[in-house]
Design an enzyme around this catalytic site. Structure first.
Site, PDB file in Angstrom:
ATOM      1  N   HIS A  35      38.671  38.727  34.157  1.00 50.93           N
ATOM      2  CA  HIS A  35      37.674  39.364  33.786  1.00 50.93           C
ATOM      3  C   HIS A  35      36.572  38.003  33.362  1.00 50.93           C
ATOM      4  O   HIS A  35      37.530  36.505  32.773  1.00 50.93           O
ATOM      5  CB  HIS A  35      38.776  39.440  32.410  1.00 50.93           C
ATOM      6  CG  HIS A  35      37.241  40.312  31.744  1.00 50.93           C
ATOM      7  ND1 HIS A  35      36.275  40.512  31.402  1.00 50.93           N
ATOM      8  CD2 HIS A  35      37.128  42.140  32.258  1.00 50.93           C
ATOM      9  CE1 HIS A  35      35.736  41.108  30.489  1.00 50.93           C
ATOM     10  NE2 HIS A  35      36.359  42.074  31.369  1.00 50.93           N
ATOM     11  N   HIS A  40      43.434  39.367  34.696  1.00 48.32           N
ATOM     12  CA  HIS A  40      42.928  40.769  34.510  1.00 48.32           C
ATOM     13  C   HIS A  40      43.098  41.751  35.517  1.00 48.32           C
ATOM     14  O   HIS A  40      43.629  42.850  35.228  1.00 48.32           O
ATOM     15  CB  HIS A  40      41.351  40.969  34.232  1.00 48.32           C
ATOM     16  CG  HIS A  40      41.225  42.494  33.870  1.00 48.32           C
ATOM     17  ND1 HIS A  40      41.167  42.793  32.415  1.00 48.32           N
ATOM     18  CD2 HIS A  40      40.139  42.991  33.903  1.00 48.32           C
ATOM     19  CE1 HIS A  40      40.413  43.735  31.956  1.00 48.32           C
ATOM     20  NE2 HIS A  40      40.518  43.737  32.992  1.00 48.32           N
ATOM     21  N   GLU A  49      28.076  49.486  32.382  1.00 47.87           N
ATOM     22  CA  GLU A  49      28.753  47.936  32.127  1.00 47.87           C
ATOM     23  C   GLU A  49      28.285  47.601  34.080  1.00 47.87           C
ATOM     24  O   GLU A  49      27.532  48.248  34.291  1.00 47.87           O
ATOM     25  CB  GLU A  49      30.254  48.091  32.036  1.00 47.87           C
ATOM     26  CG  GLU A  49      31.247  48.860  30.591  1.00 47.87           C
ATOM     27  CD  GLU A  49      32.502  49.029  30.837  1.00 47.87           C
ATOM     28  OE1 GLU A  49      33.442  48.280  32.067  1.00 47.87           O
ATOM     29  OE2 GLU A  49      32.893  49.615  30.159  1.00 47.87           O
ATOM     30  N   ARG A 107      31.973  41.977  38.793  1.00 45.32           N
ATOM     31  CA  ARG A 107      32.667  40.727  37.666  1.00 45.32           C
ATOM     32  C   ARG A 107      33.073  39.495  38.500  1.00 45.32           C
ATOM     33  O   ARG A 107      32.477  38.206  37.820  1.00 45.32           O
ATOM     34  CB  ARG A 107      34.024  41.269  37.612  1.00 45.32           C
ATOM     35  CG  ARG A 107      33.638  42.488  36.487  1.00 45.32           C
ATOM     36  CD  ARG A 107      35.358  43.266  35.767  1.00 45.32           C
ATOM     37  NE  ARG A 107      34.379  44.120  34.521  1.00 45.32           N
ATOM     38  CZ  ARG A 107      36.438  44.721  34.068  1.00 45.32           C
ATOM     39  NH1 ARG A 107      36.967  44.507  35.695  1.00 45.32           N
ATOM     40  NH2 ARG A 107      35.613  45.702  33.606  1.00 45.32           N
ATOM     41  N   ARG A 116      36.892  45.035  42.520  1.00 39.82           N
ATOM     42  CA  ARG A 116      36.728  46.621  40.762  1.00 39.82           C
ATOM     43  C   ARG A 116      36.154  46.423  40.560  1.00 39.82           C
ATOM     44  O   ARG A 116      35.250  45.636  39.609  1.00 39.82           O
ATOM     45  CB  ARG A 116      37.532  46.231  40.301  1.00 39.82           C
ATOM     46  CG  ARG A 116      38.056  48.047  39.453  1.00 39.82           C
ATOM     47  CD  ARG A 116      39.412  48.129  39.185  1.00 39.82           C
ATOM     48  NE  ARG A 116      39.474  47.173  37.911  1.00 39.82           N
ATOM     49  CZ  ARG A 116      39.170  46.933  36.254  1.00 39.82           C
ATOM     50  NH1 ARG A 116      38.527  48.378  35.946  1.00 39.82           N
ATOM     51  NH2 ARG A 116      38.865  45.991  35.396  1.00 39.82           N
TER      52      ARG A 116
END
Length: 837
Positions: free
Chosen positions: A251, A361, A131, A300, A396
């Site tokens: 997100h 998110h 990811e 992100r 994160r």
């Protein structure tokens, strides 16, 4: 901060009470893992889980992507650590991340042992994917894109099969405390469908918050309806420290359902990009290729910002995620949940690109904890998204959240099991109570989405702040109910978040200030801690552990000093000096941008200590170059140049006082110590210090003693047991005091202080390893040395002078303890001289 926030929720008095050893608030991966681990460690303990909905609800079951862990032999914890630190943009706690990546694989195996089933390859091994932000395949997943649902299923089944008690449909209101300020339970409201109705209380010796996130503070979010920030709000009302709330992760790829769509929005997992889907604009242009080396798999915050920028440039309301090349089979097997959701909303990802836009998110900040999940309120713990462990920093890394819940749940369980205080009686609570009109909820959410979401500025945040203040006013009395309690929690969290976002005047990670578009380590390599007091919300800037430059951090560590503690001392001293206006004299008299070179010069003979600390001060204010000409512990003479510093003239003069305050004081300690060391040279006795130090400077002052040739006694009351006359009286005798220490702390060194010769033999018989001879004369010291005969180390303390030091040392004692080394050492005169042009 001026936003008035209730310090207690208005609620009826509890109509029922239950007892538990530990109450866990929340039923996601963090809460249920913790409860199961506690039950395993102590089967006799009563563990109670309180959850706002049914046991299987919450954020965990919505997690699509997976859990990150080092399981591939080609992968390493150091690589996982590196990827996490990069994503966290300088604000991760490295030690917390190290705990995560090293303990994570075993924690994941424990989850598998508890019944969770993850997707496997043809050989039966776990399938690993990537990811955003990960440079290795290390994400395990279940059901293709239904990892959270499988984790929740397994944990709920394990809890149902255990003796753990569960109260569902219960909104926790406030923390109960005993007379010592220790957590003693919670008040809660059961919403008509549980085993208890109405407001009640749970009394327990420990409370663990595992309440998840606060995404519902925004109009559009991936979080479920129950994520209203209840845990953070409760912690604030309880007086706990909440850290870094401004870092809300949006997100980047949430299914766009229209401009007016609100509430929980469908997530398009990052794993879709991990499998090869790409972001494009309406013209099919892949815009991430020129933004980051990882392109569509960038962290992100980078992707969310790039999407927003592209939307601005093109005037579009969303971008697209293109995975048409996957084909129908891959969509149905690898991403069945996402495939079904898209079809439900009229989009076929097999033939169409998916419209996406960022939405709230994940909260990287939360209730501040240490590495064992302890908050600043004794007995109150926090785990999972509600906590700020230091793992996530400013942003994160994908799929680290479920892992964090697993790892820190294990640590909290171990700590709660080991620390077993007697539960105190809850005391009456006189905090100011209040409620917010539930009709304010959609207004709060709309204001937050409009001015405090992905794009922020002083103007937009100021508007939100004023709107939140207005939200407190209502023309009618607000009745206690679930809706008003949730609205109050949302306003509490929103207020703290907005004020932190206003204060942080930089762009870092998931915090993007349009009026301060650059990262600013010079001013903002720090954390923002918020607390709620009688005066309202207060905010403190806390320097990050990395605030000291890397080369200085290594040097300080080698010298036995904690770089984070040194950075905290430096920042506290600078705050005292600068205030908001800064160095007004230098600002008024010195042109901006003017540079200079200055010498740090000794004005008296002595021993120098603290050069690295002084350099850290100059570095904190942006010195370009520093060159040292001597080392700590060296003798210097009047006129010697100790260090040369180059930088902007304003900054050098602004740093001068703080740097010299620390350097002259520590050098004074080293110089005085060196004088005592010379006085006893050749005797075999050593000079050592005591705990008579200035608050906050103990480690530095004791380091200066070492630089002067001395040695340290105890750093704190925990290093060794030191039995004095009052301890003997309290315990009922010397033997009783020794036994009490041995029983409580087996293996800990035991020292004892005596003030008479006849006390020596009894303490030797009990096994004293060191005897402190308080105010003994030189003849008494000689007799004590003869009696002991090497069976214990001896220290002489009290009444010592430089003139008598040699006579005392020649008696044969091992140490001379001199409290004056730290509490009354005169500063060594040192100055800063600017060189002429």
């Amino acid at each position: 901060m001026s936003i008035p926030i209730p310090r207690k929720l208005t609620a009826p008095e509890p109509g029922w009470t239950v007892e538990a050893d530990v109450v866990v608030v929340g039923s996601g991966i963090a809460g249920l893992t913790l409860a199961l681990r506690l039950a395993a460690l102590d089967p006799a303990a009563k563990v109670l889980v309180v959850t706002k909905d049914v046991l299987s609800a919450g954020s965990t079951r919505w997690a699509q992507g997976g859990i990150a862990a080092v399981l591939d032999p080609a992968d390493t914890p150091e690589e996982h650590l590196h990827d996490t630190l990069v994503a966290g943009v300088g604000l991760c706690d490295t030690e917390a991340v190290r705990v995560l990546v090293t303990e994570g694989p075993d924690a994941l195996r424990g989850l598998i042992a508890a019944g969770a089933r993850f997707d496997t390859d043809a050989e039966g091994g776990l399938q690993l994917t990537r990811e955003g932000g990960h440079r290795r395949n290390r994400i395990v997943h279940a059901g293709g894109d239904a990892t959270g649902a499988e984790v929740q299923r397994a944990l709920v089944a394990a809890v149902r099969a255990s003796e753990i008690e569960v109260i569902e449909h219960a909104l926790v209101l406030d923390l109960l405390k005993d007379a010592h300020g220790h957590a003693a339970g919670v008040t809660l409201h059961v919403m008509g469908e549980g085993s208890h109705d109405g407001v009640g209380a749970v009394r327990s010796r420990a409370v663990v918050l595992a309440t998840g996130g606060m995404g519902q503070v925004y109009a559009a979010t991936t979080n479920p309806a129950v994520s209203t920030g209840d845990g953070v709000a409760l912690a604030l009302r309880a007086g706990a420290v909440v850290r870094d709330l401004e870092f809300v992760q949006f997100h980047p790829t949430v299914l766009w359902l229209g401009e007016d769509s609100t509430g929980q929005q469908p997530l398009i997992s990052e794993a879709v990009r991990g499998e090869g889907a790409v972001l494009v604009d309406a013209d099919g242009v892949r815009f991430m290729k020129d933004v980051h080396e990882l392109a569509d798999l960038a962290p992100r915050d980078v992707v969310a910002k790039a999407i927003m920028q592209r939307m601005r440039e093109t005037g579009a309301e969303h971008m697209y995620l293109d995975g048409r090349h996957f084909g129908e089979e891959k969509w149905r097997t690898r991403f069945p949940t996402i495939h079904a959701v898209c079809l439900e909303h009229g989009i076929d990802p097999v033939t169409q690109p998916i419209p996406v836009a960022p939405a709230a998110h994940y909260a990287s900040g939360g209730v501040r904890t240490d590495l064992h999940g302890r908050t600043s309120v004794p007995g109150l713990y926090a785990c999972g998204e509600v906590a700020c462990t230091g793992v996530h920093g400013a942003n994160r890394l994908a799929s680290n959240s479920l892992l964090e819940g697993l790892v820190f749940a294990e640590r909290i369980a171990a700590d709660v099991h080991a620390v077993r205080p007697a539960p105190g009686e809850p005391v009456s609570d006189d905090r100011t109570a209040g409620l917010v009109d539930p009709r304010a909820r959609p207004r709060i959410q709309a204001h937050m989405s409009r001015g405090a979401s992905v794009l922020r500025s002083e103007k937009s945040l100021g508007e939100v702040s004023r709107a939140l203040v207005n939200s407190r006013w209502t023309p009618v009395a607000v009745e206690p109910c679930t809706e008003s309690w949730e609205a109050t929690n949302l306003l509490t969290v929103a207020s703290a978040l907005v004020e932190a976002a206003r204060a942080r005047e930089e762009t870092r990670g998931s915090h993007w200030r349009e009026d301060f578009p650059d990262r600013d380590d010079h001013r903002w390599l720090s954390h923002l801690d918020v607390t709620l007091t009688e005066e309202g919300m207060t905010m403190n800037h806390r320097p990050h552990g990395g605030a000291v430059p890397a080369h200085l951090a290594e040097e300080l560590t080698a010298a036995g000093l904690d770089p984070a503690e040194v950075g905290a001392v430096v920042d506290a001293a600078l705050r005292e000096d600068l205030q908001e206006a800064g160095d007004v004299t230098s600002i008024a008299t010195i042109p901006a941008g003017q540079t200079a070179t200055a010498d740090v010069v000794a004005r008296a003979d002595g021993v120098v200590a603290g050069l690295a600390v002084a350099e850290a001060v100059f570095a904190r204010l942006g010195a370009d170059r520093t060159e040292r000409h001597v080392k700590d512990g060296e003798r210097v003479e009047r006129g010697d140049v100790l260090m040369t510093v180059t930088g902007t003239t304003r900054d050098l003069l602004t740093a001068e006082r703080t740097a010299l305050n620390l350097l002259t004081h520590l050098s004074g300690v080293a110089s005085l110590t060196a004088g005592w060391v010379r006085a006893v040279e050749g005797t075999g006795a050593r000079i050592r210090d005591s705990r008579k130090t200035l608050p906050g400077l103990r480690a530095l002052e004791k380091y200066a003693v070492r630089a002067g040739g001395g040695v340290n006694h105890r750093m704190s009351l925990s290093d060794a047991a030191l039995i004095k006359d009052n301890h003997v009286v309290a315990a009922g005798g010397v033997a009783e005091a020794f036994r009490a220490v041995r029983d409580a702390y087996p293996g800990l060194p035991i020292e004892v202080e005596v003030d008479r010769i006849d006390q020596i033999e009894p303490v030797l018989a009990e096994g004293a390893e060191e005897i402190l001879l308080d105010n003994f004369t030189v003849p008494q010291l000689r007799e004590a040395v003869r009696l002991v005969g090497g069976r214990a180390r001896l220290e002489s303390s009290g009444g010592l002078t430089l003139e008598s030091a040699r006579d005392v040392a020649e008696t044969g004692v091992d140490y001379l303890a001199v409290g004056a080394l730290t509490h009354s050492a005169p500063a060594l005169d040192i100055a800063l001289d600017l060189r002429g042009n």
